[in-house]
Structure formats: C-alpha cells, structure tokens
Design a protein around this motif. Structure first.
Motif, PDB file in Angstrom:
ATOM      1  N   CYS A 331      -2.692   1.538 -19.822  1.00  0.00           N
ATOM      2  CA  CYS A 331      -2.221   2.076 -18.554  1.00  0.00           C
ATOM      3  C   CYS A 331      -1.921   0.927 -17.584  1.00  0.00           C
ATOM      4  O   CYS A 331      -2.494  -0.161 -17.698  1.00  0.00           O
ATOM      5  CB  CYS A 331      -3.252   3.014 -17.944  1.00  0.00           C
ATOM      6  N   VAL A 332      -1.009   1.159 -16.640  1.00  0.00           N
ATOM      7  CA  VAL A 332      -0.700   0.184 -15.591  1.00  0.00           C
ATOM      8  C   VAL A 332      -0.357   0.935 -14.307  1.00  0.00           C
ATOM      9  O   VAL A 332      -0.080   2.139 -14.323  1.00  0.00           O
ATOM     10  CB  VAL A 332       0.490  -0.746 -15.957  1.00  0.00           C
ATOM     11  N   ILE A 333      -0.339   0.202 -13.192  1.00  0.00           N
ATOM     12  CA  ILE A 333       0.110   0.735 -11.896  1.00  0.00           C
ATOM     13  C   ILE A 333       1.226  -0.179 -11.403  1.00  0.00           C
ATOM     14  O   ILE A 333       1.042  -1.395 -11.317  1.00  0.00           O
ATOM     15  CB  ILE A 333      -1.032   0.775 -10.861  1.00  0.00           C
ATOM     16  N   VAL A 334       2.397   0.387 -11.075  1.00  0.00           N
ATOM     17  CA  VAL A 334       3.497  -0.418 -10.528  1.00  0.00           C
ATOM     18  C   VAL A 334       3.338  -0.507  -9.010  1.00  0.00           C
ATOM     19  O   VAL A 334       2.473   0.146  -8.416  1.00  0.00           O
ATOM     20  CB  VAL A 334       4.878   0.156 -10.913  1.00  0.00           C
ATOM     21  N   ASN A 335       4.199  -1.322  -8.377  1.00  0.00           N
ATOM     22  CA  ASN A 335       3.988  -1.670  -6.970  1.00  0.00           C
ATOM     23  C   ASN A 335       4.013  -0.481  -6.020  1.00  0.00           C
ATOM     24  O   ASN A 335       3.389  -0.527  -4.954  1.00  0.00           O
ATOM     25  CB  ASN A 335       5.047  -2.690  -6.529  1.00  0.00           C
ATOM     26  N   ASP A 336       4.758   0.574  -6.344  1.00  0.00           N
ATOM     27  CA  ASP A 336       4.823   1.717  -5.428  1.00  0.00           C
ATOM     28  C   ASP A 336       3.713   2.734  -5.679  1.00  0.00           C
ATOM     29  O   ASP A 336       3.708   3.818  -5.099  1.00  0.00           O
ATOM     30  CB  ASP A 336       6.191   2.406  -5.508  1.00  0.00           C
ATOM     31  N   GLY A 337       2.753   2.378  -6.535  1.00  0.00           N
ATOM     32  CA  GLY A 337       1.592   3.240  -6.760  1.00  0.00           C
ATOM     33  C   GLY A 337       1.719   4.187  -7.930  1.00  0.00           C
ATOM     34  O   GLY A 337       0.762   4.911  -8.253  1.00  0.00           O
TER      35      GLY A 337
END
Length: 561
Positions: A331-337
């Motif tokens: 899993c990951v989180i990109v800059n806009d959440g």
C-alpha cells in the motif's frame, strides 16, 4: 590577479593588494588567500569560523543571502530561534521581542543533524518534484506543438476535401444546366426548321399561283380571266388563313433563351464569406503544481534530532474493508492523500480517496505485489507472475509503461528517478525509468514475499523464509549489512527520522525499529483487537505523519504521534 572564480582575498583588498582567494569564510562572508587563511585559522576571534574552498562557495553563492548569521538590527550573532514566531533572534532581540515566547531555542540545538533533517529532505523532494513538474510542463507544451501540427494537417485536408466536394457538386450542377440549355435550344431550333420547311412549301405554292395568273392574262380572254378570278380569290384566301393560323402557333413565336439562377444560390454567394472559421479552444492545464505547497504548509521548524521510538504511538483514523477472501499486498499514499493498494488475487491496483471510498480499480499484470509512489498521479507496482514492473497513471487509469524484470520480484522502492526491486536469489536490482538495469545490489533474498524501503542511501528489506523464520535487515547502498533483526517478516517503511515501521505477517503485529537497529517497540497487535487477518504492507506518509497498514482483507490508517 583575479582567479577563474573572480573571488579576491578580502583582507588583502583592505591593504590595497589584489590576491586570488582560495577559501571562503562563511562566518565573515569574505574570501581568503593562502597566507590570510593560515592567519584566520590561528586568530582567536576567527579560529572557529567555517571555511570552504572558494570553488565550493561559488556553487552555493546564489543562496548565500539566505544564510544570515548576524542580526541586522543589533549587529549581534543570531543565536536563537523562536518557534512561536518562526524567526531567528540575537541575544538583544530576546528581551525586546520574545520576552513572552515559550518556545525559544538555541539555534545550535535545533541545527543538530540539519543536513539529514526531515525539512531539508522535504525541500529537496519539493525541488525534485518542481523540477519534474517543469519538465512535465515542457513535455506537455512540446506535445501540444506536435498535436497542433497534426491538427493543422488534418484540418487542411478537411478543407481541401470539402473544396473538392463543392467543386464536384458545382460541376454536376453546371453539367446538368448546360445539358438543359442544349436540349431546349435544339428543341426550339428543330421546331423553327419544321416551320421553315412548311413556309418554303407554301411560298412555292403562292409564287406558282402568281405565275399562273400572269400566264392567264396573256393567253385567255377577259371572260375566261373573269371566271378564273373567283377561283384564284378562294385559293388566296385559303393561303392567307393558313399563314394567319401559323402566326398564332408557338412555332411562329420568337424563342428567347434566358438564364434564371436559383435565388438560394445567389443568396449563398452573397452571404458566403468562407468555408468556415478556425477556433482555438484552451483546455485547462492538467499538470498538478500544488503538491509541494501542500507539503510545505505542513512543514515547521526542522526537527532534526533522531526521535526516540519509545515516544511513538499510533492513533486509529479509519478502517477500510476489502471483503472476505481478498488478498491485498502493499500500500502507498500519494501526495493528495489518496490511498493505493495492490490487489494480488484480482490483478488490480485499487485507489481509495482520503475518506476511504473506492474511486478507481485499474487492471495490471498478474499478481501485483510491491508499490511505491513516483509522482502525485503515478505509482509503480511489481507483478510477480509476469515478472514485470507496471508504471500506472492513477488519474487516467492506464499503464504508462511496463518494465521487464525477468525474475521473481516482490518489494519495490523508488528514489531519485531510480526503481529498486527486491528479487529472489538475486538481491536488489536498480532500474532507471527507461527500464534499463543500472546495477544489482547483492543481498540474500530466499523468498518472493519480501518488502523493500529506501531511506537516505540505506535499504531495509524483509524476508519470509519458513514458518517461524522472520527477518528484517538493513544494508547500505552497496549491500553491506548494517543490522538484522527477527521482529518482522512483511512490510517495511521509514519515518522522517530513519526509524522503520515493520509488519509481521504471521502474528499480526506492527513494530517500530530504531534507525540503528538497536531498539524495537511493538506498536500494534491486531490479534489483541480480535482482527484475524494477515498483515502485509505498511507505508508512512511523511507529509501527514500517518501510517497506512494493509492486511489481506482490511486496511487501517493511523496517525503516528
């Protein structure tokens, strides 16, 4: 004589001498030649000053104005930093302007480990992202030029094609009208010729009648002529009646050919100003430029000192359920959440909005496993069965590129335009974004279930060997092992200080391991929460200080405090 850098020795200049500077004093903001540098090092007032080669100073001269070490108001050394006002202060500023401030710290204390601070890391990251954005914008504009050229060619062909259609249609209309002209003119000429033939015949009869009367007058008596005159009168009357009848018929009427153009055609010619108009439509630029602003808004004064892992706790924000029988991996989180997950069983990359609702489901190669963020709209994912890396645009929902690994691959990390892939029995393979292998870092990877994380020239990776055998290891940029622990066997991710969050597939726990590998602390036990699922990936979002934990069937987002 000035050097190639153009920097002269300041003390020599004060003595009206021109000498090349070989060093630069960052505290005095002045150049020094070799003799003056030696004096500078032994002088009591300046021996602790920081000096650097003048060539090195030239490289940072453009930002030297940002390094203000003296108070402009009091001409004193700036030795304090006020966290309340986010400004530097000298000893005289403190009683004048910061008497009530509760967060006044010595700059030297805050500046410890500044070169490895989270804020500098984020600024470097922001510069790289902005540079990438500028490159992306340049490429976008260049592509637009190519598009415009293609559109120009297409529209030009459309105009010519339309002109040909018009010409073809006008040629047909002209041909039809000319045929009608030919037909009607020939019809009238034919009718006139028939009449002329009849008139010729009648004219001959009339002339013959006249000759006959002349002959009668010369050869017959008056009585005989008298008797014949009545018959001649009747014949003349008969011919007159025929001529009178002919003159009333169409054949005797004058035929005049006239052209009557279609009023619509006249109006069209009058109103037609051109084939059409060329319009330029300006579509909004889709390149995102606010990612760094969002990050910058969350940055404060650098917290450079290493954080004691004993201070770290997790606070649940939300939980996402994928469904029974699912098998979510990394899993990951990109800059806009937005949160992105690798759906291993269904060959999908799942995108959830910051509120935890599914927004995109994107098909990728078989068995997606490891994930990492490339940009605000792009992620990379390893696909174990196809032995590939897919570069996925999560806005357009398509695969931009496929990189062939050619070996069983699992964990993935991205840094500085390089992709690092954990591969079984090989180690960590480094790829550039064009898909070329640039090097291989030899580490022991016995199984295809490991995860990988990069932090400042070090790698942390996990290995799952057999039941009960678990390892998490840290190595340098060349593969030399720094430490190894048996506290985790699944996802790994670094926080802002180089500490690592690590998950344990077999017992449902999440640990935090200190950067030096000497301490570990358990932060989470899903089994204690009566959650029976297998722990997989973990991702720490440095912008929001949140930790995303993915399990086979659920995911949980925590705030790290």
């Amino acid at each position: 004589m000035a050097s190639s850098t153009g920097k002269l020795c300041g003390p020599c200049e004060a003595r009206y001498k021109t000498t090349t500077a070989v060093s630069w004093c960052m505290d005095c903001d002045d150049g020094l030649c070799s003799p003056c540098l030696e004096d500078h090092k032994v002088n009591k007032a300046s021996k602790k000053h920081q000096t650097i080669p003048v060539g090195q100073y030239v490289g940072i001269e453009s930002v030297s104005s940002l390094i203000k070490q003296d108070c402009e108001e009091h001409d004193q050394r700036l030795t304090f930093y006020c966290l309340d006002h986010c400004v530097t202060a000298c000893a005289l500023c403190v009683p004048e302007k910061h008497k009530q401030c509760t967060s006044l710290k010595p700059i030297e204390e805050l500046a410890r480990n500044a070169k490895s601070s989270a804020e500098l890391f984020e600024i470097e990251k922001g510069i790289k992202e902005l540079d990438n954005t500028v490159d992306e914008l340049k490429n976008h504009r260049q592509r637009n030029i190519d598009t415009i050229k293609g559109q120009r060619k297409t529209i030009s062909q459309e105009i010519k094609s339309f002109r040909k259609q018009i010409n073809k249609h006008l040629d047909k209309i002209e041909s039809d009208l000319l045929k009608e002209l030919e037909s009607k003119s020939e019809q009238n000429i034919s009718e006139i010729n028939i009449l002329l033939a009849k008139l010729k015949e009648r004219g001959a009869n009339i002339k013959s009648l006249g000759k006959t009367i002349h002959q009668l007058k010369e050869s017959l008596s008056d009585v005989q002529v008298f008797l014949a005159t009545k018959g001649f009168g009747e014949k003349l009357l008969e011919e007159q009646e025929w001529v009178a009848t002919v003159c009333t018929q169409n054949e005797a009427k004058e035929s005049v050919l006239e052209l009557s153009t279609d009023p619509q055609l006249k109006q069209m010619v009058s109103d037609l100003k051109g084939f059409g108009m060329i319009h330029v439509v300006r579509n909004p630029c889709q390149i995102k430029t606010d990612a760094w602003e969002q990050q910058r808004a969350q940055l404060n004064v650098p917290m450079t000192a290493a954080k004691d892992i004993d201070q770290t706790e997790l606070e649940l924000i939300r939980e996402i359920s994928f469904g029974v029988g699912e098998n979510i991996k990394d899993c990951v989180i990109v800059n806009d959440g937005r949160m992105v997950f690798a759906d291993h069983n269904n060959d999908k990359v799942l995108v959830y909005n910051p509120e935890g609702q599914l927004s995109q489901s994107i098909s990728v190669d078989k068995s997606p496993f490891g994930l990492d963020v490339i940009s605000s709209i792009t992620v990379a994912v390893t696909c174990r069965k196809h032995e590939t890396i897919n570069i996925v645009n999560i806005d357009d929902c398509d695969i931009k590129q496929k990189i062939k690994v050619g070996k069983p691959c699992c964990g993935l990390s991205y840094h500085d335009d390089k992709l690092y892939v954990l591969t079984v029995h090989t180690g960590i393979i480094e790829f550039d974004l064009s898909g070329n292998i640039t090097r291989t870092i030899p580490v022991y990877v016995p199984d295809g279930e490991g995860y990988l994380s990069y932090y400042k020239d070090t790698f942390c990776y996990s290995c799952y060997q057999n039941v009960g055998e678990k390892n998490i290891a840290c190595c340098d940029n060349n593969g030399r092992e720094i430490w190894r622990l048996d506290v985790a066997d699944s996802g790994v991710t670094a926080d802002n200080y180089g500490n690592y969050f690590a998950s344990n597939y077999s017992n449902g726990t999440v640990q935090i391991v200190s950067a030096d590998g000497k301490k570990a602390k358990q932060l989470l036990d899903l089994y204690d929460l009566h959650i029976r699922t297998y722990l997989e990936g973990v991702f720490f979002d440095k912008n929001s200080s949140t930790l995303l934990v993915s399990c086979s069937e659920i995911a949980r987002l925590y705030r790290a405090i």
